[in-house]
Design a protein around this motif. Structure first.
Motif, PDB file in Angstrom:
ATOM      1  N   LEU A   1       0.833  -1.210   0.000  1.00  0.00           N
ATOM      2  CA  LEU A   1       0.000   0.000   0.000  1.00  0.00           C
ATOM      3  C   LEU A   1       0.868   1.261   0.000  1.00  0.00           C
ATOM      4  O   LEU A   1       0.556   2.243  -0.679  1.00  0.00           O
ATOM      5  N   GLY A   2       1.955   1.238   0.776  1.00  0.00           N
ATOM      6  CA  GLY A   2       2.855   2.384   0.802  1.00  0.00           C
ATOM      7  C   GLY A   2       3.513   2.632  -0.537  1.00  0.00           C
ATOM      8  O   GLY A   2       3.658   3.781  -0.983  1.00  0.00           O
ATOM      9  N   VAL A   3       3.923   1.561  -1.215  1.00  0.00           N
ATOM     10  CA  VAL A   3       4.557   1.683  -2.529  1.00  0.00           C
ATOM     11  C   VAL A   3       3.565   2.234  -3.554  1.00  0.00           C
ATOM     12  O   VAL A   3       3.915   3.088  -4.384  1.00  0.00           O
ATOM     13  N   ILE A   4       2.325   1.754  -3.510  1.00  0.00           N
ATOM     14  CA  ILE A   4       1.308   2.286  -4.435  1.00  0.00           C
ATOM     15  C   ILE A   4       1.095   3.781  -4.201  1.00  0.00           C
ATOM     16  O   ILE A   4       1.019   4.569  -5.149  1.00  0.00           O
ATOM     17  N   PHE A   5       1.024   4.172  -2.929  1.00  0.00           N
ATOM     18  CA  PHE A   5       0.802   5.588  -2.628  1.00  0.00           C
ATOM     19  C   PHE A   5       1.955   6.449  -3.135  1.00  0.00           C
ATOM     20  O   PHE A   5       1.736   7.448  -3.837  1.00  0.00           O
ATOM     21  N   VAL A   6       3.177   6.075  -2.785  1.00  0.00           N
ATOM     22  CA  VAL A   6       4.331   6.894  -3.163  1.00  0.00           C
ATOM     23  C   VAL A   6       4.506   6.921  -4.676  1.00  0.00           C
ATOM     24  O   VAL A   6       4.770   7.979  -5.270  1.00  0.00           O
ATOM     25  N   GLY A   7       4.353   5.766  -5.329  1.00  0.00           N
ATOM     26  CA  GLY A   7       4.627   5.694  -6.757  1.00  0.00           C
ATOM     27  C   GLY A   7       3.534   6.260  -7.637  1.00  0.00           C
ATOM     28  O   GLY A   7       3.814   6.988  -8.600  1.00  0.00           O
ATOM     29  N   TRP A   8       2.276   5.977  -7.321  1.00  0.00           N
ATOM     30  CA  TRP A   8       1.195   6.296  -8.241  1.00  0.00           C
ATOM     31  C   TRP A   8       0.257   7.392  -7.760  1.00  0.00           C
ATOM     32  O   TRP A   8      -0.526   7.930  -8.555  1.00  0.00           O
ATOM     33  N   VAL A   9       0.287   7.727  -6.488  1.00  0.00           N
ATOM     34  CA  VAL A   9      -0.592   8.779  -5.973  1.00  0.00           C
ATOM     35  C   VAL A   9       0.195  10.055  -5.685  1.00  0.00           C
ATOM     36  O   VAL A   9      -0.219  11.153  -6.070  1.00  0.00           O
ATOM     37  N   TYR A  10       1.332   9.908  -5.057  1.00  0.00           N
ATOM     38  CA  TYR A  10       2.090  11.066  -4.611  1.00  0.00           C
ATOM     39  C   TYR A  10       3.341  11.316  -5.459  1.00  0.00           C
ATOM     40  O   TYR A  10       4.214  12.075  -5.075  1.00  0.00           O
ATOM     41  N   GLY A  11       3.425  10.686  -6.605  1.00  0.00           N
ATOM     42  CA  GLY A  11       4.628  10.668  -7.424  1.00  0.00           C
ATOM     43  C   GLY A  11       5.386  11.976  -7.602  1.00  0.00           C
ATOM     44  O   GLY A  11       6.555  12.093  -7.204  1.00  0.00           O
ATOM     45  N   PRO A  12       4.788  13.035  -8.182  1.00  0.00           N
ATOM     46  CA  PRO A  12       5.529  14.285  -8.408  1.00  0.00           C
ATOM     47  C   PRO A  12       6.035  14.914  -7.117  1.00  0.00           C
ATOM     48  O   PRO A  12       7.186  15.394  -7.061  1.00  0.00           O
ATOM     49  N   GLU A  13       5.199  14.944  -6.092  1.00  0.00           N
ATOM     50  CA  GLU A  13       5.637  15.508  -4.809  1.00  0.00           C
ATOM     51  C   GLU A  13       6.733  14.657  -4.181  1.00  0.00           C
ATOM     52  O   GLU A  13       7.648  15.185  -3.535  1.00  0.00           O
ATOM     53  N   ALA A  14       6.655  13.329  -4.363  1.00  0.00           N
ATOM     54  CA  ALA A  14       7.690  12.450  -3.837  1.00  0.00           C
ATOM     55  C   ALA A  14       9.030  12.732  -4.497  1.00  0.00           C
ATOM     56  O   ALA A  14      10.078  12.747  -3.833  1.00  0.00           O
ATOM     57  N   VAL A  15       9.008  12.958  -5.807  1.00  0.00           N
ATOM     58  CA  VAL A  15      10.239  13.296  -6.528  1.00  0.00           C
ATOM     59  C   VAL A  15      10.819  14.597  -6.001  1.00  0.00           C
ATOM     60  O   VAL A  15      12.042  14.720  -5.797  1.00  0.00           O
ATOM     61  N   ASP A  16       9.971  15.582  -5.779  1.00  0.00           N
ATOM     62  CA  ASP A  16      10.440  16.862  -5.239  1.00  0.00           C
ATOM     63  C   ASP A  16      11.079  16.687  -3.868  1.00  0.00           C
ATOM     64  O   ASP A  16      12.128  17.266  -3.585  1.00  0.00           O
ATOM     65  N   GLU A  17      10.471  15.860  -3.027  1.00  0.00           N
ATOM     66  CA  GLU A  17      10.983  15.672  -1.673  1.00  0.00           C
ATOM     67  C   GLU A  17      12.312  14.944  -1.652  1.00  0.00           C
ATOM     68  O   GLU A  17      13.208  15.293  -0.893  1.00  0.00           O
ATOM     69  N   ILE A  18      12.461  13.935  -2.487  1.00  0.00           N
ATOM     70  CA  ILE A  18      13.664  13.117  -2.426  1.00  0.00           C
ATOM     71  C   ILE A  18      14.877  13.857  -2.985  1.00  0.00           C
ATOM     72  O   ILE A  18      16.020  13.495  -2.704  1.00  0.00           O
ATOM     73  N   GLN A  19      14.632  14.935  -3.756  1.00  0.00           N
ATOM     74  CA  GLN A  19      15.752  15.715  -4.298  1.00  0.00           C
ATOM     75  C   GLN A  19      16.318  16.706  -3.287  1.00  0.00           C
ATOM     76  O   GLN A  19      17.416  17.222  -3.476  1.00  0.00           O
ATOM     77  N   LYS A  20      15.591  16.952  -2.203  1.00  0.00           N
ATOM     78  CA  LYS A  20      16.091  17.889  -1.199  1.00  0.00           C
ATOM     79  C   LYS A  20      17.348  17.327  -0.532  1.00  0.00           C
ATOM     80  O   LYS A  20      17.429  16.141  -0.252  1.00  0.00           O
ATOM     81  N   GLY A  21      18.294  18.201  -0.284  1.00  0.00           N
ATOM     82  CA  GLY A  21      19.518  17.777   0.381  1.00  0.00           C
ATOM     83  C   GLY A  21      20.517  17.135  -0.549  1.00  0.00           C
ATOM     84  O   GLY A  21      21.563  16.640  -0.104  1.00  0.00           O
TER      85      GLY A  21
END
Length: 447
Positions: free
Chosen positions: A384-404
């Motif tokens: 469920l977590g993988v589905i959320f991060v990959g297919w629901v929150y995708g663009p925001e997740a990419v933005d977050e992981i680029q920080k730092g």
């Protein structure tokens, strides 16, 4: 409401996350699964699973935690996806479910430290395990382990968890290295290293249906995925931390500890028995305890000292993981209801002690609890977590992981692609095989 706590240092977060990951999953379950699932064949598949599935999945949990800056349950609501709160709730419940019987095994480990020092199990290791693993004595040691866990969590993030894991994790590594060096000097260890380090790829091909789900679930368990722990720990991070760098280091250190544990346990078993003993091959929650105890017993007085050190390592590792699981629910209650941290930690510690008495009274219950966690709860929560991060929150997740990070665009895109495709497929297959296995297993054991 009081200001939310943060990690005092970056290394504090890394060691706490490694401490969460490095626990009984590495030192109890990993050597046991290696022994029963083909030795180096299982090790190879596990390493692939940890790198290709475990690392992207742990980064996904870090993204959710840091982006939301709150506990695992409320994180999805703060990210404006309240329907997905079920992911955090399932992770919280999964962690509590696991901790209820994990604490029982922690009690066994404490008992074995005493038994090693006195030589109490030397005459009859199997009978000793049967005596201390079930009944009132097991319940008492389970209670002691849970009380220590709650006490550490009660002190908070910087003063409790961070300080404890800064001491625990280096101690685990140093002691395991020392034990591995000792095991290397034993006559006959060569056969153990061949079993442990030389994979039979034909065996892997013939047994994919059993090795793969065990290896992937082992990666979830040993990395503390699907339990809300990594989301909660990441919620205390700042934006200047590189999630990829920290996550990679955590996965590498966790995997190294698991491999070190195997370099200690497997040679001990081979030197004493000439192969993996029948006790280990037969399965059961206490098989490895009995086999390793027999190996120490055969070493006489030297076995007493080695037993104290070995089970001491296991106890420290067990505590470092247990505190992360209890922190998930403690963080949720403190964040949302304003209750004091000590009262929350000890309150839930008491409730988990009560649930764990089933596993302490009869190991058949412990085995059923563990099978349900491994086969269903963990892979479902991760899926469920993988589905959320990959297919629901995708663009925001990419933005977050680029920080730092610098120039992290191509990496972030590749990471998201992996989460959406083969990671999702791998977790789904693991869940399917786990559910199938549970469905064909015996029903809930009777008291």
């Amino acid at each position: 409401m009081a200001e939310r706590e943060t990690w005092g240092t970056r290394i504090g977060f890394i060691l706490a996350a490694v401490g969460s990951a490095v626990g009984l999953g590495n030192i109890w379950q990993f050597p046991f699964k290696t022994s029963t699932e083909g030795g180096a064949a299982f090790v190879f598949v596990y390493l692939v699973a940890a790198l290709l599935i475990g690392l992207p999945a742990i980064l996904g949990e870090f993204v959710v935690g840091r982006r939301a800056n709150i506990n695992a349950v409320e994180a999805f609501d703060r990210l404006k996806h309240p329907a997905w709160t079920v992911v955090g709730a399932l992770g919280l419940l999964t962690g509590l479910w696991i901790l209820s019987y994990y604490s029982v095994v922690g009690g066994w480990v404490t008992r074995y430290i005493v038994g090693s020092a006195t030589g109490a199990y030397f005459a009859a290791p199997a009978e000793y395990f049967g005596r201390v693993s079930m009944g009132w004595e097991a319940i008492a040691f389970h209670g002691g382990f849970m009380a220590v866990t709650a006490g550490i969590v009660a002190f908070g993030i910087e003063d409790g968890i961070e300080k404890a894991t800064k001491l625990m994790v280096p101690s685990i590594i140093v002691m395991l290295v020392g034990l591995a060096v000792y095991a290397f000097t034993l006559d006959g260890a060569g056969a153990a290293y061949e079993f442990y380090l030389s994979p039979d790829f034909g065996f892997i091909a013939d047994n994919l249906g059993t090795i793969v789900p065990y290896a992937v679930s082992q990666a979830f368990f040993s990395l503390s995925l699907g339990m809300g722990a990594m989301i909660t720990y990441a919620s205390y991070l700042g934006d200047d931390d590189s999630l990829f760098a920290d996550g990679s280091l955590i996965v590498v250190l966790n995997t190294a500890v698991g491999l070190l544990a195997g370099l200690v346990v497997i040679p001990l078993l081979f030197v004493q028995f000439g192969t993996v003993p029948d006790a280990a091959a037969g399965g059961g929650a206490g098989a490895l305890f009995v086999s390793v105890a027999q190996a120490f017993a055969d070493l006489g007085m030297a076995g007493r000292a080695l037993g104290v050190v070995f089970f001491g390592v296991v106890l420290v590792a067990a505590l470092s993981s247990a505190i992360s699981l209890l922190e998930v629910v403690t963080s949720y209650v403190v964040d949302n209801y304003g209750y004091s941290r000590p009262a929350t930690a000890f309150g839930f510690g008491g409730a988990l002690f009560a649930l764990g008495t089933l596993s302490a009274w009869n190991t058949a219950w412990l085995g059923w609890f563990d099978s349900l966690a491994y086969g269903v709860l963990l892979p479902l929560s991760v899926l469920l977590g993988v589905i959320f991060v990959g297919w629901v929150y995708g663009p925001e997740a990419v933005d977050e992981i680029q920080k730092g990070t610098s120039n992290g665009g191509s990496f972030a895109t590749a990471w998201l692609w992996s989460v959406r495709t083969y990671v999702l497929a791998g977790v789904f297959v693991t869940l399917y095989l786990g559910v199938t296995d549970i469905y064909s297993a015996p029903p809930i054991p009777f008291l």
